[in-house]
Design a protein around this motif. Structure first.
Motif, mmCIF file in Angstrom:
data_model
loop_
_atom_site.group_PDB
_atom_site.id
_atom_site.type_symbol
_atom_site.label_atom_id
_atom_site.label_comp_id
_atom_site.label_asym_id
_atom_site.label_seq_id
_atom_site.Cartn_x
_atom_site.Cartn_y
_atom_site.Cartn_z
ATOM 1 N N MET A 68 -120.417 45.536 -16.275
ATOM 2 C CA MET A 68 -121.170 44.617 -17.121
ATOM 3 C C MET A 68 -120.654 44.798 -18.646
ATOM 4 O O MET A 68 -120.560 43.782 -19.439
ATOM 5 N N ARG B 216 -117.651 42.560 -19.834
ATOM 6 C CA ARG B 216 -117.936 41.252 -19.828
ATOM 7 C C ARG B 216 -118.818 40.985 -21.254
ATOM 8 O O ARG B 216 -119.060 39.596 -21.703
ATOM 9 N N TRP C 42 -129.661 45.246 -16.523
ATOM 10 C CA TRP C 42 -129.219 44.541 -15.231
ATOM 11 C C TRP C 42 -129.600 43.321 -14.961
ATOM 12 O O TRP C 42 -130.488 42.662 -15.424
#
Length: 321
Positions: A204, A207, A297
């Motif tokens: 994550m 990105r 998340w």
């Protein structure tokens, strides 16, 4: 030492501000029950006690107590000013310790906070290592562990002025815009924890932009503490894909002493009308949130799992079980 006296000089007129003007600088009092402090943070000293308060919820009045070095170095006018300011402070709950800021002094290396450290106990108290935090408009701005043993023994029912420097490294963000501020004491034995370390999943993080990371840092420091031995899930972003999928961003905050590793999670998103927009049981085995940390998340509901595709998501409610 005594940075606040320099700060009280009216630079435009070259005159010292009146005590009535200085009174406006007194900030909100923040109290902590002494029982919440650990032995590493503070201790009650043997010494002459004052008559105990009749009830735990009774409030007591405090008097000014200067450190011997301050008593020696300050002239009568400065002592009078501190005595006047201390007299304006509210009563302290019996059995508590509180801090009240009265001057916030910025400089190129950080911030200096002048405050009254107040003893609402019936016996002298000596502080050791304490966590102090600066809040701007009720949002945490800076925090650090401070050795306050140099203050010496604070007599019962008294307030001792002191200065603490917060270097730039203690800042949680760089937003200095505020209308009010306060300093708070964080007890180690508090039944609440603050998972304030952002722990990103490597995939994550790759990105994300730096701006997105900064926004997440600000989010975790703006949320209130959670109960010890608990985990909280907070939804912080939501949106639709071109395929009609619903993407929900959730921040997991772990107050457990061990890793949080859920097997599966039931996630429900509702709109302001109380209608369920999407719900489903999702595999959570890839989620790992370390103790005392917060990890974001992403959950994706496929289009066929969306129950209300035309829902307005200006406001929404997340439930995770």
């Amino acid at each position: 030492m005594f940075s606040f006296f320099k700060n009280w000089l009216n630079k435009e007129q070259g005159k010292t501000r009146s005590v009535e003007e200085l009174k406006k600088d007194i900030q909100e009092d923040a109290a902590v029950d002494f029982a919440e402090l650990s032995e590493q943070e503070a201790e009650v000293e043997a010494g002459e006690a004052v008559p105990a308060a009749e009830a735990r919820n009774q409030k007591v009045r405090t008097d000014l107590s200067l450190h011997p070095a301050w008593e020696q170095q300050l002239d009568n006018e400065k002592k009078y000013t501190l005595r006047f300011l201390q007299a304006q402070l509210p009563d302290v709950p019996a059995g508590s310790i509180s801090v009240t800021g009265f001057s916030l002094i910025p400089n190129p290396e950080g911030l200096t906070v002048a405050m009254f450290v107040r003893n609402g106990l019936d016996r002298p108290v000596r502080f050791k290592d304490i966590t102090l935090a600066i809040y701007l408009d009720d949002k945490p701005f800076a925090r650090q562990r401070v050795d306050l043993s140099g203050m010496g023994s604070i007599p019962p029912r008294s307030s001792r002025p002191w200065e603490v420097f917060f270097p730039e490294g203690t800042y949680l963000h760089e937003n200095f815009s505020f209308t009010r501020w306060k300093v708070m004491m964080k007890a180690q034995a508090n039944p609440y924890v603050w998972p304030n370390h952002l722990d990103l999943d490597p995939q994550m993080e790759a990105r994300m932009t730096e701006r997105q990371k900064d926004r997440l840092e600000l989010l975790i420091h703006s949320l209130p503490p959670i109960e010890a031995e608990s985990v909280e899930a907070t939804g912080f972003d939501i949106g639709w894909t071109k395929k009609g999928e619903l993407v929900v961003a959730v921040l997991f905050r772990n107050g457990l002493p061990v890793d949080y590793r859920p097997d599966q999670l039931k996630i429900t998103v509702s709109d302001t009308e109380g209608d369920v927009v999407a719900t489903g049981v999702i595999d959570g085995s890839s989620i790992r949130v370390r103790p005392g940390t917060s990890r974001p998340w992403l959950f994706v509901f496929p289009a066929n799992a969306v129950k209300k595709p035309n829902a307005s998501l200006k406001r929404w409610v997340l439930e995770v079980t």
